[in-house]
Scaffold this motif. Sequence first.
Motif, PDB file in Angstrom:
ATOM      1  N   ILE A 120     -35.776   4.470 -31.141  1.00  0.00           N
ATOM      2  CA  ILE A 120     -36.658   3.186 -30.997  1.00  0.00           C
ATOM      3  C   ILE A 120     -36.361   2.662 -29.448  1.00  0.00           C
ATOM      4  O   ILE A 120     -35.249   2.772 -28.824  1.00  0.00           O
ATOM      5  CB  ILE A 120     -35.886   1.988 -31.845  1.00  0.00           C
ATOM      6  CG1 ILE A 120     -36.619   2.169 -33.411  1.00  0.00           C
ATOM      7  CG2 ILE A 120     -36.381   0.703 -31.558  1.00  0.00           C
ATOM      8  CD1 ILE A 120     -35.732   1.273 -34.363  1.00  0.00           C
ATOM      9  N   GLY A 121     -37.148   1.988 -28.925  1.00  0.00           N
ATOM     10  CA  GLY A 121     -37.296   1.314 -27.622  1.00  0.00           C
ATOM     11  C   GLY A 121     -36.991   0.083 -27.542  1.00  0.00           C
ATOM     12  O   GLY A 121     -37.331  -0.823 -28.431  1.00  0.00           O
ATOM     13  N   LEU A 122     -35.938  -0.451 -26.953  1.00  0.00           N
ATOM     14  CA  LEU A 122     -35.434  -1.847 -26.902  1.00  0.00           C
ATOM     15  C   LEU A 122     -35.688  -2.503 -25.434  1.00  0.00           C
ATOM     16  O   LEU A 122     -35.049  -1.873 -24.443  1.00  0.00           O
ATOM     17  CB  LEU A 122     -34.144  -2.002 -27.487  1.00  0.00           C
ATOM     18  CG  LEU A 122     -33.447  -3.307 -27.135  1.00  0.00           C
ATOM     19  CD1 LEU A 122     -33.935  -4.299 -28.284  1.00  0.00           C
ATOM     20  CD2 LEU A 122     -31.849  -3.398 -27.457  1.00  0.00           C
ATOM     21  N   VAL A 123     -36.517  -3.295 -25.242  1.00  0.00           N
ATOM     22  CA  VAL A 123     -36.940  -3.755 -23.763  1.00  0.00           C
ATOM     23  C   VAL A 123     -36.458  -5.102 -23.564  1.00  0.00           C
ATOM     24  O   VAL A 123     -36.655  -6.150 -24.473  1.00  0.00           O
ATOM     25  CB  VAL A 123     -38.669  -3.912 -23.707  1.00  0.00           C
ATOM     26  CG1 VAL A 123     -38.745  -4.149 -22.241  1.00  0.00           C
ATOM     27  CG2 VAL A 123     -39.001  -2.565 -24.175  1.00  0.00           C
ATOM     28  N   GLY A 176     -41.258   3.026 -32.536  1.00  0.00           N
ATOM     29  CA  GLY A 176     -41.299   1.628 -32.365  1.00  0.00           C
ATOM     30  C   GLY A 176     -40.620   0.936 -31.405  1.00  0.00           C
ATOM     31  O   GLY A 176     -39.851   1.404 -30.667  1.00  0.00           O
ATOM     32  N   VAL A 177     -40.996  -0.179 -30.856  1.00  0.00           N
ATOM     33  CA  VAL A 177     -40.665  -1.211 -30.029  1.00  0.00           C
ATOM     34  C   VAL A 177     -40.133  -2.203 -30.179  1.00  0.00           C
ATOM     35  O   VAL A 177     -40.833  -3.207 -30.871  1.00  0.00           O
ATOM     36  CB  VAL A 177     -41.427  -1.280 -28.680  1.00  0.00           C
ATOM     37  CG1 VAL A 177     -40.806  -2.155 -27.560  1.00  0.00           C
ATOM     38  CG2 VAL A 177     -41.778   0.233 -28.102  1.00  0.00           C
ATOM     39  N   ILE A 178     -38.765  -2.867 -29.647  1.00  0.00           N
ATOM     40  CA  ILE A 178     -38.466  -4.183 -29.876  1.00  0.00           C
ATOM     41  C   ILE A 178     -38.478  -4.728 -28.444  1.00  0.00           C
ATOM     42  O   ILE A 178     -37.788  -4.282 -27.671  1.00  0.00           O
ATOM     43  CB  ILE A 178     -36.973  -4.196 -30.413  1.00  0.00           C
ATOM     44  CG1 ILE A 178     -36.937  -3.867 -31.903  1.00  0.00           C
ATOM     45  CG2 ILE A 178     -36.416  -5.819 -30.556  1.00  0.00           C
ATOM     46  CD1 ILE A 178     -35.728  -3.696 -32.504  1.00  0.00           C
ATOM     47  N   LEU A 179     -39.294  -5.894 -28.149  1.00  0.00           N
ATOM     48  CA  LEU A 179     -39.765  -6.275 -27.065  1.00  0.00           C
ATOM     49  C   LEU A 179     -39.098  -7.730 -26.791  1.00  0.00           C
ATOM     50  O   LEU A 179     -39.342  -8.759 -27.787  1.00  0.00           O
ATOM     51  CB  LEU A 179     -41.269  -6.615 -26.864  1.00  0.00           C
ATOM     52  CG  LEU A 179     -41.857  -7.201 -25.384  1.00  0.00           C
ATOM     53  CD1 LEU A 179     -40.975  -6.228 -24.332  1.00  0.00           C
ATOM     54  CD2 LEU A 179     -43.039  -7.041 -25.481  1.00  0.00           C
ATOM     55  N   CYS A 180     -37.861  -7.943 -26.322  1.00  0.00           N
ATOM     56  CA  CYS A 180     -37.145  -9.085 -26.192  1.00  0.00           C
ATOM     57  C   CYS A 180     -37.694 -10.097 -25.189  1.00  0.00           C
ATOM     58  O   CYS A 180     -37.725  -9.701 -23.743  1.00  0.00           O
ATOM     59  CB  CYS A 180     -35.492  -8.891 -26.110  1.00  0.00           C
ATOM     60  SG  CYS A 180     -34.866  -7.628 -27.271  1.00  0.00           S
ATOM     61  N   ALA A 181     -37.661 -11.256 -25.543  1.00  0.00           N
ATOM     62  CA  ALA A 181     -38.187 -12.473 -24.566  1.00  0.00           C
ATOM     63  C   ALA A 181     -39.157 -11.819 -23.620  1.00  0.00           C
ATOM     64  O   ALA A 181     -38.927 -12.074 -22.310  1.00  0.00           O
ATOM     65  CB  ALA A 181     -36.864 -12.687 -23.687  1.00  0.00           C
ATOM     66  N   PRO A 182     -40.284 -11.317 -23.965  1.00  0.00           N
ATOM     67  CA  PRO A 182     -41.167 -10.774 -23.263  1.00  0.00           C
ATOM     68  C   PRO A 182     -42.028 -11.734 -22.360  1.00  0.00           C
ATOM     69  O   PRO A 182     -42.119 -13.033 -22.576  1.00  0.00           O
ATOM     70  CB  PRO A 182     -42.426 -10.354 -24.250  1.00  0.00           C
ATOM     71  CG  PRO A 182     -42.121 -11.093 -25.573  1.00  0.00           C
ATOM     72  CD  PRO A 182     -40.475 -11.328 -25.406  1.00  0.00           C
TER      73      PRO A 182
END
Length: 327
Positions: free
Chosen positions: A68-71, A123-129
């Motif tokens: 998983i991608g964590l950004v 999948g990607v979790i996009l933090c405070a984009p």
Amino acid sequence: MTPRTKPATLKDVAKVAGVSISTVSRVFSSPGRISVETSDRVREVARELRFTPNVMARSLITGTSPNIGLVVPDISNPYMTTLLKAAQKVSRGHQTGIFVADTDDNAEIEREVCEQFAQQSRGVILCAPRMSAVHIREISGIVPLVLVNRIVEGIPSVYTDSRSALRELLDELVEQGHRRVGYLPGPAGSWSNKQRARTVADRARALEIELVRLDPTDGTHADGVLAADQVIELGITAVMAFDDVLAAGLVEGLRRRGKSVPEDVSVTGHDDILSELVHPGLTTVTGQSAQVGELAISRLLDASGPESVGVQATVVRRHSTAAPRSR
């Protein structure tokens, strides 16, 4: 026993455990389809034989990446660090790895990273984009996406809901006698900053007190230190900072200028990540970053619906607020 010279295979584990090769494969790829008793026996044999499932090979067969991608906008922020540790804990239970990317608070880098992750993760979790809603929707069209601390209609999200806690905190400052309160903002592109600023402003109007919005910041400790000059110049008696990083910087800045917290200025933060490392202990609002991280991973892996989930925040009272000095 002769030491094993070659890595154990699925066939080796199946033979010792007394099950089929397909059963061993399902234990590591789809554990929910196997009984607990069988799964435990297979895993015990696998440990004894030092067998490691080849998740990359499995991904080539199934077409599903094991990662998983964590950004995140800034990995040095303790909120993000705590969120990452919590997310990893959940992902390990799903035999899933996490790739992490720091975007330096840059929307263009954020978009490029998400497009790269779309090619190599499930999948990607996009933090405070910081990206626009249009670009976020474009990303969601090419890879499963969950947002953290940002709401975009139609896309799953998890966020800290601190509205009631912030109102409660401002109410307490007013009860202590503060009538000129400052809000120390975070990064301009932050959705959370906009929500917190609006909540505090609305409550200040309802309480009929003066709210001073201090100069914009990038959300760094150094920005908090620099803000002390403006707080003193404007005669503000209490400051509600966007987060604990800014609040800690402000406490230090006031100290350097010969001012005491809370005797001269009361200071509050948000996230409860540095609060006990600041002197005096910082009154703040819980960021619930661990719970947010766990929920974000679970929602991505379980492919649940597009609705947003707010994690309720609470006030944590320490020693950084008090009644203002009489003037």
